[in-house]
Design an enzyme around this catalytic site. Structure first.
Site, PDB file in Angstrom:
ATOM      1  CD  GLU A 118      72.267  46.181  33.733  1.00  0.00           C
ATOM      2  OE1 GLU A 118      72.455  47.428  33.731  1.00  0.00           O
ATOM      3  OE2 GLU A 118      71.139  45.673  33.718  1.00  0.00           O
ATOM      4  CG  ASP A 168      75.825  42.956  32.568  1.00  0.00           C
ATOM      5  OD1 ASP A 168      74.835  42.201  32.626  1.00  0.00           O
ATOM      6  OD2 ASP A 168      76.020  43.744  31.624  1.00  0.00           O
ATOM      7  NE  ARG A 192      67.049  47.357  36.739  1.00  0.00           N
ATOM      8  CZ  ARG A 192      66.200  47.139  37.746  1.00  0.00           C
ATOM      9  NH1 ARG A 192      65.874  48.108  38.558  1.00  0.00           N
ATOM     10  NH2 ARG A 192      65.697  45.949  37.947  1.00  0.00           N
ATOM     11  CG  HIS A 251      62.056  42.420  29.562  1.00  0.00           C
ATOM     12  ND1 HIS A 251      61.708  42.374  30.897  1.00  0.00           N
ATOM     13  CD2 HIS A 251      63.322  41.959  29.503  1.00  0.00           C
ATOM     14  CE1 HIS A 251      62.728  41.916  31.601  1.00  0.00           C
ATOM     15  NE2 HIS A 251      63.724  41.645  30.785  1.00  0.00           N
ATOM     16  CG  HIS A 287      65.961  44.530  28.770  1.00  0.00           C
ATOM     17  ND1 HIS A 287      66.823  44.700  29.822  1.00  0.00           N
ATOM     18  CD2 HIS A 287      66.692  43.944  27.804  1.00  0.00           C
ATOM     19  CE1 HIS A 287      68.020  44.215  29.499  1.00  0.00           C
ATOM     20  NE2 HIS A 287      67.962  43.763  28.288  1.00  0.00           N
ATOM     21  CD  GLU A 331      78.680  38.845  28.279  1.00  0.00           C
ATOM     22  OE1 GLU A 331      78.108  39.548  29.121  1.00  0.00           O
ATOM     23  OE2 GLU A 331      78.086  38.327  27.322  1.00  0.00           O
TER      24      GLU A 331
HETATM   25  C1  UD1 Z   1      67.668  41.896  34.317  1.00  0.00           C
HETATM   26  C2  UD1 Z   1      69.113  42.354  34.504  1.00  0.00           C
HETATM   27  C3  UD1 Z   1      69.672  42.910  33.207  1.00  0.00           C
HETATM   28  C4  UD1 Z   1      69.503  41.910  32.055  1.00  0.00           C
HETATM   29  C5  UD1 Z   1      68.036  41.537  31.967  1.00  0.00           C
HETATM   30  C6  UD1 Z   1      67.837  40.497  30.909  1.00  0.00           C
HETATM   31  C7  UD1 Z   1      69.781  43.235  36.677  1.00  0.00           C
HETATM   32  C8  UD1 Z   1      69.903  44.434  37.526  1.00  0.00           C
HETATM   33  N1  UD1 Z   1      69.188  43.415  35.507  1.00  0.00           N
HETATM   34  O1  UD1 Z   1      66.873  43.034  34.056  1.00  0.00           O
HETATM   35  O2  UD1 Z   1      71.059  43.177  33.362  1.00  0.00           O
HETATM   36  O3  UD1 Z   1      69.937  42.503  30.867  1.00  0.00           O
HETATM   37  O4  UD1 Z   1      67.603  40.990  33.230  1.00  0.00           O
HETATM   38  O5  UD1 Z   1      66.497  40.400  30.541  1.00  0.00           O
HETATM   39  O6  UD1 Z   1      70.201  42.181  37.065  1.00  0.00           O
HETATM   40  N2  UD1 Z   1      59.801  39.550  35.199  1.00  0.00           N
HETATM   41  C9  UD1 Z   1      58.826  38.563  35.160  1.00  0.00           C
HETATM   42  N3  UD1 Z   1      59.187  37.309  34.714  1.00  0.00           N
HETATM   43  C10 UD1 Z   1      60.429  37.020  34.275  1.00  0.00           C
HETATM   44  C11 UD1 Z   1      61.405  38.025  34.296  1.00  0.00           C
HETATM   45  C12 UD1 Z   1      61.076  39.283  34.771  1.00  0.00           C
HETATM   46  O7  UD1 Z   1      57.689  38.772  35.532  1.00  0.00           O
HETATM   47  O8  UD1 Z   1      60.667  35.873  33.868  1.00  0.00           O
HETATM   48  C13 UD1 Z   1      59.434  40.885  35.711  1.00  0.00           C
HETATM   49  C14 UD1 Z   1      59.224  40.880  37.246  1.00  0.00           C
HETATM   50  O9  UD1 Z   1      58.207  41.778  37.577  1.00  0.00           O
HETATM   51  C15 UD1 Z   1      60.575  41.408  37.749  1.00  0.00           C
HETATM   52  C16 UD1 Z   1      60.891  42.427  36.674  1.00  0.00           C
HETATM   53  O10 UD1 Z   1      60.473  41.819  35.460  1.00  0.00           O
HETATM   54  O11 UD1 Z   1      60.488  41.954  39.041  1.00  0.00           O
HETATM   55  C17 UD1 Z   1      62.339  42.859  36.587  1.00  0.00           C
HETATM   56  O12 UD1 Z   1      63.223  41.756  36.561  1.00  0.00           O
HETATM   57  P1  UD1 Z   1      64.779  42.003  36.946  1.00  0.00           P
HETATM   58  O13 UD1 Z   1      65.526  40.734  36.777  1.00  0.00           O
HETATM   59  O14 UD1 Z   1      64.888  42.664  38.286  1.00  0.00           O
HETATM   60  O15 UD1 Z   1      65.261  43.090  35.928  1.00  0.00           O
HETATM   61  P2  UD1 Z   1      65.330  43.064  34.346  1.00  0.00           P
HETATM   62  O16 UD1 Z   1      64.876  44.402  33.893  1.00  0.00           O
HETATM   63  O17 UD1 Z   1      64.669  41.850  33.827  1.00  0.00           O
HETATM   64  N1  UDP Z   2      65.669  36.434  23.404  1.00  0.00           N
HETATM   65  C1  UDP Z   2      64.767  35.368  23.512  1.00  0.00           C
HETATM   66  N2  UDP Z   2      63.425  35.623  23.388  1.00  0.00           N
HETATM   67  C2  UDP Z   2      62.943  36.881  23.161  1.00  0.00           C
HETATM   68  C3  UDP Z   2      63.872  37.960  23.055  1.00  0.00           C
HETATM   69  C4  UDP Z   2      65.228  37.691  23.200  1.00  0.00           C
HETATM   70  O1  UDP Z   2      65.167  34.221  23.720  1.00  0.00           O
HETATM   71  O2  UDP Z   2      61.729  37.052  23.060  1.00  0.00           O
HETATM   72  C5  UDP Z   2      67.107  36.144  23.584  1.00  0.00           C
HETATM   73  C6  UDP Z   2      68.042  36.774  22.581  1.00  0.00           C
HETATM   74  O3  UDP Z   2      68.224  35.933  21.464  1.00  0.00           O
HETATM   75  C7  UDP Z   2      69.316  36.965  23.371  1.00  0.00           C
HETATM   76  C8  UDP Z   2      68.836  37.154  24.806  1.00  0.00           C
HETATM   77  O4  UDP Z   2      67.478  36.731  24.820  1.00  0.00           O
HETATM   78  O5  UDP Z   2      70.141  35.813  23.356  1.00  0.00           O
HETATM   79  C9  UDP Z   2      68.951  38.586  25.232  1.00  0.00           C
HETATM   80  O6  UDP Z   2      68.373  38.752  26.477  1.00  0.00           O
HETATM   81  P1  UDP Z   2      67.983  40.170  27.071  1.00  0.00           P
HETATM   82  O7  UDP Z   2      67.729  41.122  25.967  1.00  0.00           O
HETATM   83  O8  UDP Z   2      66.882  39.905  28.047  1.00  0.00           O
HETATM   84  O9  UDP Z   2      69.248  40.575  27.913  1.00  0.00           O
HETATM   85  P2  UDP Z   2      70.661  41.244  27.547  1.00  0.00           P
HETATM   86  O10 UDP Z   2      71.241  40.507  26.402  1.00  0.00           O
HETATM   87  O11 UDP Z   2      70.423  42.693  27.238  1.00  0.00           O
HETATM   88  O12 UDP Z   2      71.436  41.104  28.808  1.00  0.00           O
END
Ligand code: UD1
Ligand code: UDP
Length: 376
Positions: free
Chosen positions: A134, A98, A205, A236, A203, A120
């Site tokens: 999502e 999602d 939103r 995160h 994490h 999924e």
């Molecule tokens: C995204 C997904 C969310 C998912 C989550 C898993 C969307 C809208 N949101 O949220 O559904 O559950 O990922 O974790 O698609 N960043 C880093 N390095 C990384 C990853 C993220 O620096 O490796 C920081 C960056 O500043 C980035 C911000 O996190 O701009 C947000 O990342 P983004 O993918 O937009 O949203 P998430 O909150 O991570």
């Molecule tokens: N996870 C990981 N390292 C961490 C925290 C979580 O590998 O430090 C894994 C966790 O086991 C799970 C996945 O990340 O499989 C969940 O990801 P996240 O919470 O970012 O996204 P969501 O599941 O809410 O979409």
């Protein structure tokens, strides 16, 4: 001479997509000509999820920016993928879950007239604001996908109620249980050796701002009250989340704030825990597999199967409820109960079912795979 195998593009962008699609890639790679396409929505965290499987993406579009907007991720994903799709002519694209990558992958496939399978599919809260954005990503992707791989009977029911009953589909179980099973075998993870350990992640939103402050306040109170428990919180990388978490929770002796962990290290930690406090979808599905009760930091979930079974507790960002459920779990050593419950989210064979279904779909095999059934 080109390969005679059908060409499949798996589109992934974030940590959970890497983890949940790695087993699908491994199940498909011998029968099909498969590309593992990273949009780069996540930079570091994507590889922390993927590397433990020994997989490298075929290509990485590297779109991530600090504090990126939804619009920028979507437009770069659709544009970047469309360019690739024009060149590569896939027979099928697979998207997962999602995220913005999911919607971008489904849209790029649709625009380029490539059939798309959604892994999924069908998870719903029925409220477009929770989870935001999502819920909308999932509804929109399901609508334009050719094949719907619903993880549970409940998620397939949602799709039927939305008028998609005639769509090609299979109930598969969630591929995260495949991922976890692969790692558990490889690492020899033992779930019987529990410690006074609490794992925390957040994490989402919809929790940004005061909900996240309430969550952190509850975690602080619990850490101060339960001094014989160690709390480990891999934070995160999103700057919005880090700002609040570090400002409220830094400096508490029995609470360790860490950077996000590699998937294998995280699983080793989770397996030893007695409780998880999280708003993560993946951890909600993984916790029960390791006998870890999950106190869910959300007021609604698109994965409700664990709630009537009392393996997942819906606390929301409500600090009193979070503390109440924590007391219940600890005072009743609830991890012992959860350890004896079947996992309603999957049985570790989802990827095998998807591979068998695609083989049948493309006429490679005559065998129709059987669906995942929940055990009560
Ligand atoms: C995204 C997904 C969310 C998912 C989550 C898993 C969307 C809208 N949101 O949220 O559904 O559950 O990922 O974790 O698609 N960043 C880093 N390095 C990384 C990853 C993220 O620096 O490796 C920081 C960056 O500043 C980035 C911000 O996190 O701009 C947000 O990342 P983004 O993918 O937009 O949203 P998430 O909150 O991570
Ligand atoms: N996870 C990981 N390292 C961490 C925290 C979580 O590998 O430090 C894994 C966790 O086991 C799970 C996945 O990340 O499989 C969940 O990801 P996240 O919470 O970012 O996204 P969501 O599941 O809410 O979409």
């Amino acid at each position: 001479m080109g390969s005679l195998k059908k060409r499949i593009g798996i589109v992934v962008g974030t940590r959970p997509e890497a983890i949940k699609m790695a087993p699908v890639y491994l199940a498909l790679k011998d029968k099909f000509d498969v590309d593992f396409i990273a949009t780069g929505q996540h930079k570091e965290m994507f590889y922390q999820g993927l590397s433990p499987f020994g997989i490298k993406p075929t290509v990485d579009l590297k779109i991530m920016e600090q504090s990126q907007s939804l619009e920028s991720v979507l437009s770069k994903t659709v544009t970047g993928l469309s360019e690739m799709f024009k060149d590569k002519k896939y027979d099928m694209v697979l998207v997962h879950g999602d995220t913005t990558t999911t919607l971008g992958g489904a849209l790029a496939s649709f625009y380029n007239k490539i059939p798309c399978a959604h892994v999924e599919a069908g998870l719903r809260t029925g409220d477009l604001d929770y989870p935001y954005p999502e819920e909308a990503n999932r509804v929109l992707a399901d609508d334009i996908c050719t094949i719907l791989y619903a993880p549970t009977p409940w998620s397939w029911d949602n799709l039927k109620h939305e008028g998609l009953a005639d769509r090609e589909h299979l109930v598969t179980g969630n591929t995260v249980i495949d991922a976890l099973t692969i790692m558990q075998k490889r690492l020899g993870i033992n779930t019987d050796e529990k410690e006074n350990l609490v794992v925390v992640t957040t994490h989402r939103r919809e929790n940004w701002g005061s909900p996240l402050e309430h969550i952190c306040a509850a975690i602080k109170d619990l850490a101060l009250e339960f001094k014989d428990f160690k709390f480990v919180f891999p934070v995160h990388l999103n700057p919005v989340v880090r700002r609040v978490v570090y400002s409220v929770l830094d400096g508490i002796p029995n609470l360790e704030l860490t950077d996000p962990m590699e998937y294998d290290d995280f699983l080793k930690l989770l397996a030893r825990a007695k409780v998880a406090l999280s708003d993560s979808g993946g951890i909600q599905e993984e916790g029960p597999h390791f006998g870890v009760p999950v106190i869910l930091l959300r007021h609604v979930t698109e994965r409700p199967e664990g709630i009537p079974r009392k393996i997942v507790f819906l606390a929301g960002p409500d600090s009193e409820k979070i503390k109440e459920y924590f007391h219940f779990v600890v005072e009743n050593t609830w991890w012992e109960y959860v350890s004896n419950q079947p996992n309603p989210y999957g049985d570790g064979r989802a990827s095998e079912r998807i591979a068998a279904h695609l083989s049948h779909y493309f006429g490679i095999s005559e065998t129709i795979p059987s669906a995942f059934e929940e055990v009560f």
